[in-house]
Design a protein around this motif. Structure first.
Motif, PDB file in Angstrom:
ATOM      1  N   LYS A   1      29.282  53.187  46.551  1.00 23.15           N
ATOM      2  CA  LYS A   1      30.251  53.998  45.825  1.00 23.15           C
ATOM      3  C   LYS A   1      30.346  53.469  44.394  1.00 23.15           C
ATOM      4  N   GLU A   2      30.939  54.278  43.509  1.00 27.60           N
ATOM      5  CA  GLU A   2      31.146  53.839  42.129  1.00 27.60           C
ATOM      6  C   GLU A   2      32.624  53.546  41.899  1.00 27.60           C
ATOM      7  N   PHE A   3      32.860  52.516  41.081  1.00 28.85           N
ATOM      8  CA  PHE A   3      34.215  52.078  40.772  1.00 28.85           C
ATOM      9  C   PHE A   3      34.352  51.858  39.272  1.00 28.85           C
ATOM     10  N   LEU A   4      35.535  52.165  38.762  1.00 32.27           N
ATOM     11  CA  LEU A   4      35.852  51.967  37.353  1.00 32.27           C
ATOM     12  C   LEU A   4      36.761  50.757  37.235  1.00 32.27           C
ATOM     13  N   MET A   5      36.420  49.864  36.324  1.00 30.68           N
ATOM     14  CA  MET A   5      37.287  48.737  35.988  1.00 30.68           C
ATOM     15  C   MET A   5      37.875  49.026  34.608  1.00 30.68           C
ATOM     16  N   LEU A   6      39.188  49.085  34.525  1.00 31.54           N
ATOM     17  CA  LEU A   6      39.871  49.228  33.235  1.00 31.54           C
ATOM     18  C   LEU A   6      40.428  47.864  32.855  1.00 31.54           C
ATOM     19  N   ILE A   7      40.038  47.393  31.688  1.00 32.61           N
ATOM     20  CA  ILE A   7      40.424  46.050  31.238  1.00 32.61           C
ATOM     21  C   ILE A   7      41.536  46.212  30.207  1.00 32.61           C
ATOM     22  N   ARG A   8      42.693  45.646  30.520  1.00 35.98           N
ATOM     23  CA  ARG A   8      43.881  45.812  29.676  1.00 35.98           C
ATOM     24  C   ARG A   8      44.368  44.477  29.123  1.00 35.98           C
ATOM     25  N   GLY A   9      44.936  44.553  27.917  1.00 34.81           N
ATOM     26  CA  GLY A   9      45.621  43.408  27.339  1.00 34.81           C
ATOM     27  C   GLY A   9      44.700  42.391  26.699  1.00 34.81           C
ATOM     28  N   GLY A  10      45.271  41.241  26.393  1.00 32.85           N
ATOM     29  CA  GLY A  10      44.516  40.133  25.827  1.00 32.85           C
ATOM     30  C   GLY A  10      44.342  40.161  24.326  1.00 32.85           C
ATOM     31  N   GLN A  11      44.792  41.213  23.664  1.00 35.97           N
ATOM     32  CA  GLN A  11      44.554  41.354  22.222  1.00 35.97           C
ATOM     33  C   GLN A  11      45.098  40.177  21.422  1.00 35.97           C
ATOM     34  N   GLU A  12      46.275  39.668  21.816  1.00 37.86           N
ATOM     35  CA  GLU A  12      46.870  38.569  21.052  1.00 37.86           C
ATOM     36  C   GLU A  12      45.950  37.350  21.061  1.00 37.86           C
ATOM     37  N   LYS A  13      45.406  37.029  22.213  1.00 39.97           N
ATOM     38  CA  LYS A  13      44.523  35.867  22.311  1.00 39.97           C
ATOM     39  C   LYS A  13      43.168  36.132  21.672  1.00 39.97           C
ATOM     40  N   TYR A  14      42.618  37.348  21.866  1.00 42.29           N
ATOM     41  CA  TYR A  14      41.331  37.683  21.250  1.00 42.29           C
ATOM     42  C   TYR A  14      41.418  37.561  19.725  1.00 42.29           C
ATOM     43  N   ASN A  15      42.551  37.953  19.152  1.00 42.10           N
ATOM     44  CA  ASN A  15      42.695  37.936  17.700  1.00 42.10           C
ATOM     45  C   ASN A  15      42.846  36.530  17.123  1.00 42.10           C
ATOM     46  N   SER A  16      43.177  35.555  17.957  1.00 41.96           N
ATOM     47  CA  SER A  16      43.422  34.210  17.433  1.00 41.96           C
ATOM     48  C   SER A  16      42.343  33.200  17.810  1.00 41.96           C
TER      49      SER A  16
ATOM     50  N   SER B   1      37.187  38.639  30.999  1.00 36.94           N
ATOM     51  CA  SER B   1      38.426  38.942  30.276  1.00 36.94           C
ATOM     52  C   SER B   1      39.626  38.170  30.806  1.00 36.94           C
ATOM     53  N   PHE B   2      39.545  37.679  32.035  1.00 31.63           N
ATOM     54  CA  PHE B   2      40.650  36.875  32.550  1.00 31.63           C
ATOM     55  C   PHE B   2      40.846  35.601  31.724  1.00 31.63           C
ATOM     56  N   GLU B   3      39.804  35.163  31.002  1.00 25.61           N
ATOM     57  CA  GLU B   3      39.929  33.990  30.129  1.00 25.61           C
ATOM     58  C   GLU B   3      40.956  34.232  29.022  1.00 25.61           C
ATOM     59  N   TYR B   4      41.249  35.497  28.741  1.00 32.90           N
ATOM     60  CA  TYR B   4      42.196  35.858  27.682  1.00 32.90           C
ATOM     61  C   TYR B   4      43.403  36.602  28.231  1.00 32.90           C
ATOM     62  N   ASP B   5      43.748  36.308  29.482  1.00 32.14           N
ATOM     63  CA  ASP B   5      44.945  36.850  30.138  1.00 32.14           C
ATOM     64  C   ASP B   5      44.962  38.371  30.233  1.00 32.14           C
ATOM     65  N   CYS B   6      43.800  38.979  30.352  1.00 37.02           N
ATOM     66  CA  CYS B   6      43.732  40.421  30.554  1.00 37.02           C
ATOM     67  C   CYS B   6      44.028  40.739  32.016  1.00 37.02           C
ATOM     68  N   SER B   7      44.310  42.002  32.274  1.00 38.99           N
ATOM     69  CA  SER B   7      44.378  42.475  33.653  1.00 38.99           C
ATOM     70  C   SER B   7      43.210  43.429  33.855  1.00 38.99           C
ATOM     71  N   VAL B   8      42.764  43.558  35.093  1.00 39.18           N
ATOM     72  CA  VAL B   8      41.666  44.452  35.423  1.00 39.18           C
ATOM     73  C   VAL B   8      42.127  45.363  36.551  1.00 39.18           C
ATOM     74  N   GLU B   9      42.108  46.654  36.287  1.00 41.37           N
ATOM     75  CA  GLU B   9      42.444  47.649  37.295  1.00 41.37           C
ATOM     76  C   GLU B   9      41.136  48.190  37.861  1.00 41.37           C
ATOM     77  N   VAL B  10      41.019  48.229  39.185  1.00 39.50           N
ATOM     78  CA  VAL B  10      39.811  48.710  39.840  1.00 39.50           C
ATOM     79  C   VAL B  10      40.150  49.999  40.583  1.00 39.50           C
ATOM     80  N   ARG B  11      39.402  51.068  40.280  1.00 42.32           N
ATOM     81  CA  ARG B  11      39.641  52.379  40.894  1.00 42.32           C
ATOM     82  C   ARG B  11      38.340  52.979  41.363  1.00 42.32           C
ATOM     83  N   GLU B  12      38.326  53.546  42.549  1.00 41.92           N
ATOM     84  CA  GLU B  12      37.142  54.225  43.052  1.00 41.92           C
ATOM     85  C   GLU B  12      36.992  55.577  42.363  1.00 41.92           C
ATOM     86  N   ILE B  13      35.757  55.923  42.019  1.00 39.58           N
ATOM     87  CA  ILE B  13      35.470  57.239  41.456  1.00 39.58           C
ATOM     88  C   ILE B  13      35.429  58.224  42.618  1.00 39.58           C
TER      89      ILE B  13
END
Length: 114
Positions: free
Chosen positions: A2-17, A98-110
């Protein structure tokens, strides 16, 4: 599979610094991780997303042109992968760099379109 989508959210504050050297190491980690997914024929595709975009409401009559707010809900990128189940896809996602920068990952089945 099956196919799954990972949406990677957040982390911008750490990525920018982060320092350029640390960002280089982080990008190498991404290349290694995605390379291993590709070798295992689990990677379908994925890209980072720009902060600018549009939002449409009122059945497409109202279009808001804007940068998306930085923060925990900002979707910074996506991956499309192949896995046997949601549990399997979640296990794959646990190694996302992305977890290295405190992101969250949402996993959803297509959903299949029959």
């Amino acid at each position: 599979m099956k196919e799954f989508l990972m949406l990677i959210r957040g982390g911008q504050e750490k990525y920018n610094s982060v320092s350029p050297e640390d960002m280089q190491k982080h990008m190498e980690h991404w290349q290694q991780w995605m390379g291993s997914l590709a070798q295992e024929d689990k990677l379908v595709g994925g890209q980072p997303l720009m902060n600018e975009g549009t939002t449409m409401t009122e059945r497409g009559k109202k279009v808001i042109d804007r940068p998306f707010a930085e923060g925990r809900e900002l979707v910074g990128g996506y991956l499309l992968i192949k896995a046997d189940s949601l549990v399997h896809a979640t296990e794959i996602a646990k190694d996302c760099p992305s977890f290295e920068y405190d992101c969250s990952v949402e996993v959803r089945e297509i959903a299949p379109m029959d």
